[in-house]
Motif scaffolding. Structure first.
Motif, PDB file in Angstrom:
ATOM      1  N   LEU A   1       1.525  -1.193   0.008  1.00  0.00           N
ATOM      2  CA  LEU A   1       0.062  -0.593  -0.093  1.00  0.00           C
ATOM      3  C   LEU A   1       1.088   1.360  -0.118  1.00  0.00           C
ATOM      4  O   LEU A   1       0.686   2.359  -0.758  1.00  0.00           O
ATOM      5  N   ARG A   2       1.922   1.532   0.788  1.00  0.00           N
ATOM      6  CA  ARG A   2       2.823   2.343   0.741  1.00  0.00           C
ATOM      7  C   ARG A   2       3.409   3.149  -0.128  1.00  0.00           C
ATOM      8  O   ARG A   2       3.838   3.876  -1.289  1.00  0.00           O
ATOM      9  N   ALA A   3       3.807   1.882  -1.064  1.00  0.00           N
ATOM     10  CA  ALA A   3       4.705   1.680  -2.327  1.00  0.00           C
ATOM     11  C   ALA A   3       3.561   2.134  -3.600  1.00  0.00           C
ATOM     12  O   ALA A   3       3.882   3.185  -4.384  1.00  0.00           O
ATOM     13  N   GLN A   4       3.230   1.985  -3.303  1.00  0.00           N
ATOM     14  CA  GLN A   4       1.609   2.204  -4.758  1.00  0.00           C
ATOM     15  C   GLN A   4       1.160   3.741  -4.119  1.00  0.00           C
ATOM     16  O   GLN A   4       1.325   4.216  -5.282  1.00  0.00           O
ATOM     17  N   LEU A   5       1.135   4.309  -3.060  1.00  0.00           N
ATOM     18  CA  LEU A   5       0.408   5.243  -2.509  1.00  0.00           C
ATOM     19  C   LEU A   5       1.728   6.517  -2.441  1.00  0.00           C
ATOM     20  O   LEU A   5       1.402   6.924  -3.456  1.00  0.00           O
ATOM     21  N   ARG A   6       3.049   6.653  -2.797  1.00  0.00           N
ATOM     22  CA  ARG A   6       3.724   7.207  -3.077  1.00  0.00           C
ATOM     23  C   ARG A   6       4.318   6.990  -4.167  1.00  0.00           C
ATOM     24  O   ARG A   6       4.269   8.172  -4.390  1.00  0.00           O
ATOM     25  N   GLN A   7       4.293   6.222  -4.968  1.00  0.00           N
ATOM     26  CA  GLN A   7       3.858   6.231  -6.641  1.00  0.00           C
ATOM     27  C   GLN A   7       2.944   7.187  -6.957  1.00  0.00           C
ATOM     28  O   GLN A   7       3.222   7.512  -7.948  1.00  0.00           O
ATOM     29  N   ALA A   8       1.263   7.054  -6.118  1.00  0.00           N
ATOM     30  CA  ALA A   8       0.544   8.064  -6.872  1.00  0.00           C
ATOM     31  C   ALA A   8       1.266   9.274  -6.777  1.00  0.00           C
ATOM     32  O   ALA A   8      -0.557   9.896  -6.980  1.00  0.00           O
ATOM     33  N   GLY A   9       1.919   9.385  -5.356  1.00  0.00           N
ATOM     34  CA  GLY A   9       2.006  10.702  -4.983  1.00  0.00           C
ATOM     35  C   GLY A   9       1.173  11.481  -4.078  1.00  0.00           C
ATOM     36  O   GLY A   9       0.465  12.941  -4.389  1.00  0.00           O
ATOM     37  N   ARG A  10       0.309   9.834  -3.561  1.00  0.00           N
ATOM     38  CA  ARG A  10      -0.134  10.235  -2.259  1.00  0.00           C
ATOM     39  C   ARG A  10       0.199  10.305  -1.361  1.00  0.00           C
ATOM     40  O   ARG A  10      -1.015  10.723   0.042  1.00  0.00           O
ATOM     41  N   LEU A  11       1.415   9.770  -0.948  1.00  0.00           N
ATOM     42  CA  LEU A  11       1.992   9.909   0.107  1.00  0.00           C
ATOM     43  C   LEU A  11       3.308  10.626   0.417  1.00  0.00           C
ATOM     44  O   LEU A  11       3.836  10.443  -0.765  1.00  0.00           O
ATOM     45  N   ARG A  12       3.250  11.137   1.834  1.00  0.00           N
ATOM     46  CA  ARG A  12       4.394  11.815   1.640  1.00  0.00           C
ATOM     47  C   ARG A  12       5.865  11.761   2.037  1.00  0.00           C
ATOM     48  O   ARG A  12       5.752  10.189   2.723  1.00  0.00           O
ATOM     49  N   PRO A  13       6.773  11.967   1.473  1.00  0.00           N
ATOM     50  CA  PRO A  13       7.862  10.819   1.873  1.00  0.00           C
ATOM     51  C   PRO A  13       8.837  11.134   3.295  1.00  0.00           C
ATOM     52  O   PRO A  13       8.334  12.069   3.827  1.00  0.00           O
ATOM     53  N   PRO A  14       9.153   9.880   3.614  1.00  0.00           N
ATOM     54  CA  PRO A  14       9.301  10.057   5.133  1.00  0.00           C
ATOM     55  C   PRO A  14      10.312  10.781   5.583  1.00  0.00           C
ATOM     56  O   PRO A  14      11.350  11.332   4.003  1.00  0.00           O
ATOM     57  N   VAL A  15      10.373  11.545   6.117  1.00  0.00           N
ATOM     58  CA  VAL A  15      11.466  13.435   6.867  1.00  0.00           C
ATOM     59  C   VAL A  15      12.773  11.823   7.386  1.00  0.00           C
ATOM     60  O   VAL A  15      12.722  11.189   8.364  1.00  0.00           O
ATOM     61  N   PRO A  16      14.049  12.078   6.952  1.00  0.00           N
ATOM     62  CA  PRO A  16      14.810  12.143   7.221  1.00  0.00           C
ATOM     63  C   PRO A  16      15.191  11.918   9.235  1.00  0.00           C
ATOM     64  O   PRO A  16      15.309  13.436   9.037  1.00  0.00           O
ATOM     65  N   THR A  17      15.590  11.299   9.495  1.00  0.00           N
ATOM     66  CA  THR A  17      16.406  11.330  10.815  1.00  0.00           C
ATOM     67  C   THR A  17      17.338  12.203  10.662  1.00  0.00           C
ATOM     68  O   THR A  17      18.149  11.071  10.280  1.00  0.00           O
ATOM     69  N   PRO A  18      17.995  12.960  11.280  1.00  0.00           N
ATOM     70  CA  PRO A  18      19.362  13.757  11.679  1.00  0.00           C
ATOM     71  C   PRO A  18      19.703  12.686  12.294  1.00  0.00           C
ATOM     72  O   PRO A  18      20.412  12.175  12.924  1.00  0.00           O
ATOM     73  N   ALA A  19      21.742  12.331  10.983  1.00  0.00           N
ATOM     74  CA  ALA A  19      22.176  11.719  11.775  1.00  0.00           C
ATOM     75  C   ALA A  19      22.752  11.786  12.910  1.00  0.00           C
ATOM     76  O   ALA A  19      23.599  14.057  13.473  1.00  0.00           O
ATOM     77  N   VAL A  20      23.421  11.979  13.964  1.00  0.00           N
ATOM     78  CA  VAL A  20      23.389  11.592  15.123  1.00  0.00           C
ATOM     79  C   VAL A  20      25.979  11.576  14.849  1.00  0.00           C
ATOM     80  O   VAL A  20      26.013  11.219  14.533  1.00  0.00           O
ATOM     81  N   GLU A  21      26.054  12.987  15.199  1.00  0.00           N
ATOM     82  CA  GLU A  21      27.289  13.643  14.977  1.00  0.00           C
ATOM     83  C   GLU A  21      28.315  12.262  16.476  1.00  0.00           C
ATOM     84  O   GLU A  21      27.574  12.773  17.858  1.00  0.00           O
ATOM     85  N   GLU A  22      29.173  11.840  16.394  1.00  0.00           N
ATOM     86  CA  GLU A  22      29.744  11.293  17.112  1.00  0.00           C
ATOM     87  C   GLU A  22      31.354  12.168  18.192  1.00  0.00           C
ATOM     88  O   GLU A  22      31.469  12.666  17.422  1.00  0.00           O
ATOM     89  N   LYS A  23      31.187  12.405  19.189  1.00  0.00           N
ATOM     90  CA  LYS A  23      32.200  13.257  19.715  1.00  0.00           C
ATOM     91  C   LYS A  23      33.303  12.215  20.218  1.00  0.00           C
ATOM     92  O   LYS A  23      33.189  10.815  20.386  1.00  0.00           O
ATOM     93  N   GLU A  24      34.392  12.971  19.718  1.00  0.00           N
ATOM     94  CA  GLU A  24      35.640  12.454  19.663  1.00  0.00           C
ATOM     95  C   GLU A  24      36.213  13.009  21.790  1.00  0.00           C
ATOM     96  O   GLU A  24      35.547  13.565  22.145  1.00  0.00           O
TER      97      GLU A  24
END
Length: 61
Positions: A38-61
């Motif tokens: 269902l999600r694949a078809q909704l994306r293909q039809a432009g009816r589902l917003r793309p997922p919001v990417p989660t920001p990468a967590v930076e590692e501290k040295e």
């Protein structure tokens, strides 16, 4: 992830059997396979917003 809601689904036995075989091939549950298709078809039809990417967590040295 978005809240999950239950929804009763009436579906033909032949379609359900085909979805179950596909789910088994992809090592998914039947429910997850139906949602995947269902999600694949909704994306293909432009009816589902793309997922919001989660920001990468930076590692501290």
């Amino acid at each position: 992830m978005a809240e999950k809601k239950a929804y009763p689904l009436r579906i033909g036995a032949d379609v359900l059997e085909a979805m179950q075989r596909w789910a088994d091939d992809d090592l998914r549950s039947l429910n997850a396979q139906i949602e995947y298709v269902l999600r694949a078809q909704l994306r293909q039809a432009g009816r589902l917003r793309p997922p919001v990417p989660t920001p990468a967590v930076e590692e501290k040295e």
